[in-house]
Design an enzyme around this catalytic site. Sequence first.
Site, PDB file in Angstrom:
ATOM      1  CG  ASP A 157      80.189   4.547 -19.686  1.00  0.00           C
ATOM      2  OD1 ASP A 157      79.101   3.968 -19.543  1.00  0.00           O
ATOM      3  OD2 ASP A 157      80.298   5.760 -19.953  1.00  0.00           O
ATOM      4  CD  GLU A 213      77.435   1.546 -22.733  1.00  0.00           C
ATOM      5  OE1 GLU A 213      78.298   2.370 -22.399  1.00  0.00           O
ATOM      6  OE2 GLU A 213      76.223   1.755 -22.572  1.00  0.00           O
ATOM      7  CG  ASP A 261      80.493   1.000 -15.319  1.00  0.00           C
ATOM      8  OD1 ASP A 261      79.283   0.712 -15.253  1.00  0.00           O
ATOM      9  OD2 ASP A 261      81.057   1.389 -16.372  1.00  0.00           O
ATOM     10  CG  HIS A 276      72.957   1.265 -15.703  1.00  0.00           C
ATOM     11  ND1 HIS A 276      73.768   0.359 -16.379  1.00  0.00           N
ATOM     12  CD2 HIS A 276      73.411   2.487 -16.022  1.00  0.00           C
ATOM     13  CE1 HIS A 276      74.680   1.026 -17.056  1.00  0.00           C
ATOM     14  NE2 HIS A 276      74.488   2.311 -16.862  1.00  0.00           N
ATOM     15  CG  ASP A 277      72.207   2.969 -19.589  1.00  0.00           C
ATOM     16  OD1 ASP A 277      73.286   2.716 -20.162  1.00  0.00           O
ATOM     17  OD2 ASP A 277      72.093   3.745 -18.614  1.00  0.00           O
TER      18      ASP A 277
HETATM   19  O1  TEU Z   1      75.522   4.658 -21.714  1.00  0.00           O
HETATM   20  C1  TEU Z   1      75.853   5.002 -23.038  1.00  0.00           C
HETATM   21  C2  TEU Z   1      74.676   5.350 -23.784  1.00  0.00           C
HETATM   22  O2  TEU Z   1      74.804   5.685 -24.930  1.00  0.00           O
HETATM   23  C3  TEU Z   1      73.337   5.218 -23.183  1.00  0.00           C
HETATM   24  O3  TEU Z   1      73.160   6.199 -22.184  1.00  0.00           O
HETATM   25  C4  TEU Z   1      72.316   5.404 -24.268  1.00  0.00           C
HETATM   26  O4  TEU Z   1      72.634   6.594 -24.943  1.00  0.00           O
HETATM   27  C5  TEU Z   1      70.946   5.559 -23.732  1.00  0.00           C
HETATM   28  O5  TEU Z   1      70.749   4.735 -22.652  1.00  0.00           O
HETATM   29  C6  TEU Z   1      70.017   5.234 -24.854  1.00  0.00           C
HETATM   30  O6  TEU Z   1      68.888   6.002 -24.697  1.00  0.00           O
HETATM   31  C7  TEU Z   1      76.622   4.691 -20.826  1.00  0.00           C
HETATM   32  C8  TEU Z   1      76.097   4.364 -19.441  1.00  0.00           C
HETATM   33  O7  TEU Z   1      75.582   3.032 -19.435  1.00  0.00           O
HETATM   34  C9  TEU Z   1      75.030   5.372 -19.133  1.00  0.00           C
HETATM   35  O8  TEU Z   1      74.381   5.067 -17.898  1.00  0.00           O
HETATM   36  C10 TEU Z   1      75.683   6.742 -19.066  1.00  0.00           C
HETATM   37  O9  TEU Z   1      74.668   7.727 -18.875  1.00  0.00           O
HETATM   38  C11 TEU Z   1      76.441   7.055 -20.355  1.00  0.00           C
HETATM   39  O10 TEU Z   1      77.225   5.976 -20.840  1.00  0.00           O
HETATM   40  C12 TEU Z   1      77.422   8.184 -20.112  1.00  0.00           C
HETATM   41  O11 TEU Z   1      78.444   7.719 -19.263  1.00  0.00           O
END
Ligand code: TEU
Length: 561
Positions: free
Chosen positions: A215, A257, A113, A331-332
């Site tokens: 990311d 992403e 990542d 994971h989000d």
């Molecule tokens: O996520 C980007 C991101 O925009 C998400 O966190 C999104 O805002 C949220 O899930 C929607 O509610 C990436 C990673 O996947 C995330 O885990 C990190 O927290 C974020 O970037 C910062 O690095």
Amino acid sequence: MAEMRTHARQTFSSAAKEKWWQRTTVYQVYPRSFADSNGDGIGDIPGITSKLEYLKALGIEVLWLSPIYASPMDDNGYDISDYQAIAPEFGTLEDFDRLVAEARDKGIGVVLDLVVNHTSDEHPWFTEARKSRDNPYRDYYVWRKPAADGGTPNALTSSFGGPAWTLDPATGEYYLHLFSRRQPDLNWENPKVRDEIYAMMNWWIERGIMGFRMDVIDYIGKQVDQSIVTDGPHLHDYLKEMNRRTFGGQDLLTVGETWSATPGSALLYSGTEREELSMIFQFEHVTQQWDPKFGKWRARPFDLVKLKAVLNKWQYALSDDGWNALFWGNHDLPRAVSKYGDQRGFPLESAKMLATVLHLQRGTPFIYQGEEIGMTNATFTSIDQYKDIETLNMHRLHVEAGLSPDDFIRGANENGRDNARTPMQWNAGSNAGFTTGIPWIEVNANHVTINAEAAISDEHSIWNHYRKLIRLRKQHAVIVHGRFQSFLDHHPDVYTYTRTHEGKKLVVVANFSARVIPLDLPNELQVSGECLITNYNRVPQLEERIELQPYEAFAVLASED
Ligand code: TEU
Ligand code: CA
């Protein structure tokens, strides 16, 4: 190390026209929650290595690891303080090299990542930068003077709530952070920043990895003075430069992403001749379900017609060029069977239906850890059970803005990121076999019935359904290259499409409801052929009128008349 890469590439090399990553399936591991090898309640790299046989049996060929680097864990590792060190709670570089070597021996490549939109505020670059306005590292980050009234330079906000600017008293300037204030944004306009990042990427490539997940990579071209965050004017220049100076020409898998992606920009990121990335994650099928005012924090009813419209749009848009990364979860995001299926009434049938619908589309499928055994959302009732910085920040802000705490918890139960971060459920025993210690986040009580050990030994399990889908993609070119065509787009309960390629037609039919659905099939779907996969033990006859059982889904391979 270089010879490791050659071997790995040979393992994955494929026919000239087809890219190896078009026929494979990727498995995402969230290391903190996957497998704990030393009883501290936190998943780790030796734990992942101990599960390689499980992953090999499933049939996956790529492992995407969420960040494993040194980090204060403000955002569970998406806040990196040393890009070339392993977080001690996850293990050592030797553990990592052992994972890569043992994975490669099992035909599995490791994708890391890449979090380079921002660092941790504990990264030495930032601790130096904040020392003085003329520090050599100052413009590794984005600093601005206070506005005339002393407030923030502009109205940019953080994804985790509140302003995207924090005043650094030592130098009287604000620094930008589009996520937590402990994740200062890097200044990609500074060529020294880009040089450092490319050197770091090449250092990992030389360790034998098979690619990167990038990311929020759509943010790196930001132009904050014009309040431009995504798709900045130099974004694609940077990606072309990155490609040229690191992974380009090495047949690696790179996936961006890009929450802001449109079909148009997707072609810029992943077009064959673009020499940028292999593919991107778009999120329109996720965000179109969110509340206009409260976003994901207000639960909303599921609408299949809208979901189909988005998925179809992306299939059509990247039919001839560009490449989709297909996913329900990560994971989000909430767990697929909880969000789009029916975890109470038809857990197995609906989870298998979702897998069938996704894995037979055009693109590379991504499985999020636990999705393959039908893991469900957490059942937290109190904000105190949540760990995710985004959820905790948003809870405070939404309750302050008047959303009732119960409403917020309902929203977090439906869409909170911790739904995907409860520990992997390996068996019915203590802590689901994830740890012998105290888990960092609660294990879901339903591990007594939903667990990998039970799934592997049950020929009708969700796990075996995923294993079959992964194998089908390797066996049938029509799944990889077939032209996509949807049918019955306005049907509120049924999703159906075909894939056609070199005289073959794959017909996919799926009932997204708990009801028995009588269905008049269009002529194009009335075929006879081989049923490649179904989630009921009956072979469907594709006649003029059929009757679909609750969440019934199947795929029939016929000759294209
Ligand atoms: O996520 C980007 C991101 O925009 C998400 O966190 C999104 O805002 C949220 O899930 C929607 O509610 C990436 C990673 O996947 C995330 O885990 C990190 O927290 C974020 O970037 C910062 O690095
Ligand atoms: Ca551990």
